[in-house]
Scaffold this motif. Structure first.
Motif, PDB file in Angstrom:
ATOM      1  N   MET A  79       0.837  -1.198   0.000  1.00 39.23           N
ATOM      2  CA  MET A  79       0.000   0.000   0.000  1.00 39.23           C
ATOM      3  C   MET A  79       0.875   1.253   0.000  1.00 39.23           C
ATOM      4  O   MET A  79       1.882   1.316   0.693  1.00 39.23           O
ATOM      5  CB  MET A  79      -0.880  -0.023   1.259  1.00 39.23           C
ATOM      6  N   ALA A  80       0.449   2.238  -0.773  1.00 40.47           N
ATOM      7  CA  ALA A  80       1.133   3.525  -0.790  1.00 40.47           C
ATOM      8  C   ALA A  80       0.910   4.240   0.539  1.00 40.47           C
ATOM      9  O   ALA A  80      -0.132   4.082   1.182  1.00 40.47           O
ATOM     10  CB  ALA A  80       0.614   4.381  -1.938  1.00 40.47           C
ATOM     11  N   GLN A  81       1.880   5.025   0.935  1.00 35.20           N
ATOM     12  CA  GLN A  81       1.838   5.717   2.222  1.00 35.20           C
ATOM     13  C   GLN A  81       0.547   6.510   2.415  1.00 35.20           C
ATOM     14  O   GLN A  81      -0.059   6.473   3.478  1.00 35.20           O
ATOM     15  CB  GLN A  81       3.047   6.633   2.339  1.00 35.20           C
ATOM     16  N   GLU A  82       0.110   7.201   1.378  1.00 40.52           N
ATOM     17  CA  GLU A  82      -1.077   8.048   1.516  1.00 40.52           C
ATOM     18  C   GLU A  82      -2.370   7.245   1.640  1.00 40.52           C
ATOM     19  O   GLU A  82      -3.403   7.787   2.012  1.00 40.52           O
ATOM     20  CB  GLU A  82      -1.176   9.038   0.347  1.00 40.52           C
ATOM     21  N   SER A  83      -2.313   5.938   1.353  1.00 37.27           N
ATOM     22  CA  SER A  83      -3.505   5.094   1.439  1.00 37.27           C
ATOM     23  C   SER A  83      -3.528   4.205   2.677  1.00 37.27           C
ATOM     24  O   SER A  83      -4.462   3.425   2.862  1.00 37.27           O
ATOM     25  CB  SER A  83      -3.603   4.204   0.191  1.00 37.27           C
ATOM     26  N   LEU A  84      -2.505   4.305   3.523  1.00 41.28           N
ATOM     27  CA  LEU A  84      -2.425   3.436   4.700  1.00 41.28           C
ATOM     28  C   LEU A  84      -3.634   3.635   5.609  1.00 41.28           C
ATOM     29  O   LEU A  84      -4.058   4.767   5.850  1.00 41.28           O
ATOM     30  CB  LEU A  84      -1.147   3.726   5.493  1.00 41.28           C
ATOM     31  N   THR A  85      -4.146   2.540   6.115  1.00 41.90           N
ATOM     32  CA  THR A  85      -5.245   2.602   7.080  1.00 41.90           C
ATOM     33  C   THR A  85      -4.677   3.057   8.428  1.00 41.90           C
ATOM     34  O   THR A  85      -3.471   2.935   8.683  1.00 41.90           O
ATOM     35  CB  THR A  85      -5.901   1.221   7.255  1.00 41.90           C
ATOM     36  N   PRO A  86      -5.516   3.571   9.316  1.00 37.92           N
ATOM     37  CA  PRO A  86      -5.022   3.939  10.649  1.00 37.92           C
ATOM     38  C   PRO A  86      -4.360   2.756  11.369  1.00 37.92           C
ATOM     39  O   PRO A  86      -3.364   2.936  12.064  1.00 37.92           O
ATOM     40  CB  PRO A  86      -6.287   4.409  11.381  1.00 37.92           C
ATOM     41  N   ALA A  87      -4.888   1.558  11.184  1.00 38.64           N
ATOM     42  CA  ALA A  87      -4.302   0.381  11.842  1.00 38.64           C
ATOM     43  C   ALA A  87      -2.906   0.078  11.287  1.00 38.64           C
ATOM     44  O   ALA A  87      -2.004  -0.290  12.042  1.00 38.64           O
ATOM     45  CB  ALA A  87      -5.221  -0.827  11.688  1.00 38.64           C
ATOM     46  N   LEU A  88      -2.710   0.226   9.980  1.00 39.19           N
ATOM     47  CA  LEU A  88      -1.379  -0.001   9.417  1.00 39.19           C
ATOM     48  C   LEU A  88      -0.412   1.094   9.855  1.00 39.19           C
ATOM     49  O   LEU A  88       0.770   0.836  10.092  1.00 39.19           O
ATOM     50  CB  LEU A  88      -1.432  -0.097   7.892  1.00 39.19           C
ATOM     51  N   ARG A  89      -0.913   2.311  10.008  1.00 38.44           N
ATOM     52  CA  ARG A  89      -0.057   3.384  10.541  1.00 38.44           C
ATOM     53  C   ARG A  89       0.359   3.061  11.979  1.00 38.44           C
ATOM     54  O   ARG A  89       1.482   3.361  12.394  1.00 38.44           O
ATOM     55  CB  ARG A  89      -0.789   4.724  10.490  1.00 38.44           C
ATOM     56  N   ALA A  90      -0.533   2.436  12.735  1.00 38.39           N
ATOM     57  CA  ALA A  90      -0.206   2.032  14.110  1.00 38.39           C
ATOM     58  C   ALA A  90       0.877   0.945  14.105  1.00 38.39           C
ATOM     59  O   ALA A  90       1.757   0.941  14.970  1.00 38.39           O
ATOM     60  CB  ALA A  90      -1.460   1.533  14.831  1.00 38.39           C
ATOM     61  N   VAL A  91       0.828   0.039  13.138  1.00 35.22           N
ATOM     62  CA  VAL A  91       1.887  -0.979  13.000  1.00 35.22           C
ATOM     63  C   VAL A  91       3.217  -0.277  12.777  1.00 35.22           C
ATOM     64  O   VAL A  91       4.218  -0.560  13.448  1.00 35.22           O
ATOM     65  CB  VAL A  91       1.588  -1.969  11.846  1.00 35.22           C
ATOM     66  N   LEU A  92       3.250   0.659  11.824  1.00 30.13           N
ATOM     67  CA  LEU A  92       4.491   1.374  11.530  1.00 30.13           C
ATOM     68  C   LEU A  92       5.016   2.122  12.756  1.00 30.13           C
ATOM     69  O   LEU A  92       6.226   2.194  12.973  1.00 30.13           O
ATOM     70  CB  LEU A  92       4.278   2.352  10.369  1.00 30.13           C
ATOM     71  N   ALA A  93       4.127   2.663  13.560  1.00 33.06           N
ATOM     72  CA  ALA A  93       4.533   3.439  14.736  1.00 33.06           C
ATOM     73  C   ALA A  93       5.270   2.582  15.762  1.00 33.06           C
ATOM     74  O   ALA A  93       6.079   3.108  16.539  1.00 33.06           O
ATOM     75  CB  ALA A  93       3.316   4.102  15.377  1.00 33.06           C
ATOM     76  N   GLU A  94       4.999   1.286  15.784  1.00 35.95           N
ATOM     77  CA  GLU A  94       5.639   0.407  16.770  1.00 35.95           C
ATOM     78  C   GLU A  94       6.929  -0.232  16.251  1.00 35.95           C
ATOM     79  O   GLU A  94       7.635  -0.891  17.000  1.00 35.95           O
ATOM     80  CB  GLU A  94       4.652  -0.676  17.233  1.00 35.95           C
ATOM     81  N   LEU A  95       7.240  -0.039  14.985  1.00 31.65           N
ATOM     82  CA  LEU A  95       8.456  -0.616  14.416  1.00 31.65           C
ATOM     83  C   LEU A  95       9.670   0.260  14.708  1.00 31.65           C
ATOM     84  O   LEU A  95       9.536   1.467  14.907  1.00 31.65           O
ATOM     85  CB  LEU A  95       8.308  -0.750  12.896  1.00 31.65           C
ATOM     86  N   PRO A  96      10.860  -0.344  14.703  1.00 29.66           N
ATOM     87  CA  PRO A  96      12.065   0.484  14.779  1.00 29.66           C
ATOM     88  C   PRO A  96      12.196   1.304  13.497  1.00 29.66           C
ATOM     89  O   PRO A  96      11.475   1.049  12.522  1.00 29.66           O
ATOM     90  CB  PRO A  96      13.200  -0.543  14.905  1.00 29.66           C
ATOM     91  N   PRO A  97      13.088   2.280  13.445  1.00 26.14           N
ATOM     92  CA  PRO A  97      13.227   3.102  12.235  1.00 26.14           C
ATOM     93  C   PRO A  97      13.731   2.285  11.045  1.00 26.14           C
ATOM     94  O   PRO A  97      14.482   1.329  11.209  1.00 26.14           O
ATOM     95  CB  PRO A  97      14.220   4.181  12.632  1.00 26.14           C
ATOM     96  N   PHE A  98      13.327   2.711   9.860  1.00 25.80           N
ATOM     97  CA  PHE A  98      13.771   2.044   8.637  1.00 25.80           C
ATOM     98  C   PHE A  98      15.211   2.406   8.277  1.00 25.80           C
ATOM     99  O   PHE A  98      15.841   1.733   7.490  1.00 25.80           O
ATOM    100  CB  PHE A  98      12.855   2.383   7.454  1.00 25.80           C
ATOM    101  N   GLU A  99      15.682   3.490   8.843  1.00 28.74           N
ATOM    102  CA  GLU A  99      17.054   3.918   8.573  1.00 28.74           C
ATOM    103  C   GLU A  99      17.808   4.030   9.874  1.00 28.74           C
ATOM    104  O   GLU A  99      17.241   4.434  10.903  1.00 28.74           O
ATOM    105  CB  GLU A  99      17.058   5.266   7.841  1.00 28.74           C
ATOM    106  N   ALA A 100      19.088   3.670   9.838  1.00 22.50           N
ATOM    107  CA  ALA A 100      19.925   3.758  11.018  1.00 22.50           C
ATOM    108  C   ALA A 100      20.119   5.214  11.412  1.00 22.50           C
ATOM    109  O   ALA A 100      20.135   6.096  10.557  1.00 22.50           O
ATOM    110  CB  ALA A 100      21.272   3.103  10.760  1.00 22.50           C
ATOM    111  N   ASP A 101      20.264   5.447  12.691  1.00 21.75           N
ATOM    112  CA  ASP A 101      20.533   6.794  13.194  1.00 21.75           C
ATOM    113  C   ASP A 101      21.918   7.203  12.726  1.00 21.75           C
ATOM    114  O   ASP A 101      22.906   6.527  13.010  1.00 21.75           O
ATOM    115  CB  ASP A 101      20.460   6.791  14.709  1.00 21.75           C
ATOM    116  N   PRO A 102      22.035   8.300  11.969  1.00 22.34           N
ATOM    117  CA  PRO A 102      23.331   8.678  11.413  1.00 22.34           C
ATOM    118  C   PRO A 102      24.300   9.259  12.439  1.00 22.34           C
ATOM    119  O   PRO A 102      25.473   9.403  12.158  1.00 22.34           O
ATOM    120  CB  PRO A 102      22.981   9.738  10.358  1.00 22.34           C
ATOM    121  N   SER A 103      23.817   9.573  13.647  1.00 22.06           N
ATOM    122  CA  SER A 103      24.726  10.155  14.631  1.00 22.06           C
ATOM    123  C   SER A 103      25.685   9.087  15.146  1.00 22.06           C
ATOM    124  O   SER A 103      25.326   7.926  15.261  1.00 22.06           O
ATOM    125  CB  SER A 103      23.934  10.771  15.778  1.00 22.06           C
ATOM    126  N   PRO A 104      26.913   9.492  15.493  1.00 24.67           N
ATOM    127  CA  PRO A 104      27.920   8.526  15.944  1.00 24.67           C
ATOM    128  C   PRO A 104      27.615   7.924  17.281  1.00 24.67           C
ATOM    129  O   PRO A 104      26.919   8.385  18.076  1.00 24.67           O
ATOM    130  CB  PRO A 104      29.211   9.340  15.995  1.00 24.67           C
TER     131      PRO A 104
END
Length: 125
Positions: free
Chosen positions: A100-125
């Motif tokens: 699903m495209a980001q703009e079409s995500l259901t509120p429940a799928l957005r809640a799934v994303l909110a509980e996941l770790p980040p998709f990108e590593a923290d660039p700070s050392p």
């Protein structure tokens, strides 16, 4: 007599979410196991980070996945506004896959994303 499922295995794949797109055409995958441990994979599917969700966050992720109800969502929803350079997410959980495209995500799928770790590593050392 039906057999009830036992407790989830630590090795069980709870959810895999792949995010593609964006301005730079990035791709990353997060794979979360039943014990809350996770691995971030880069575009070439090489490990790019690992960790473990705290127990409360793992519980929230499980609740969000149950509420997302992937078996009853279309595998490739159509319609909705097209956003150039937006992200597209593919969720795999319980033998079901939804893209699903980001703009079409259901509120429940957005809640799934909110509980996941980040998709990108923290660039700070």
């Amino acid at each position: 007599m039906p057999v009830s499922p036992g407790p989830s295995s630590a090795l069980e794949r709870l959810v895999t979410v792949t995010r593609t797109g964006g301005y730079a055409g990035k791709s990353a995958t997060l794979a979360v196991k039943g014990d809350g441990s996770w691995t971030r994979l880069d575009r070439q599917l090489n490990p790019a980070g690992t960790g473990k969700l705290p127990a409360d966050r793992e519980a929230k992720l499980r609740t969000a996945l149950a509420q997302a109800d992937l078996p009853h969502l279309p595998r490739f929803p159509t319609g909705g506004p097209a956003v150039f350079d937006g992200f597209v997410y593919t969720f795999v959980h319980g033998g079901h896959e939804v893209t699903m495209a980001q703009e079409s995500l259901t509120p429940a799928l957005r809640a799934v994303l909110a509980e996941l770790p980040p998709f990108e590593a923290d660039p700070s050392p």
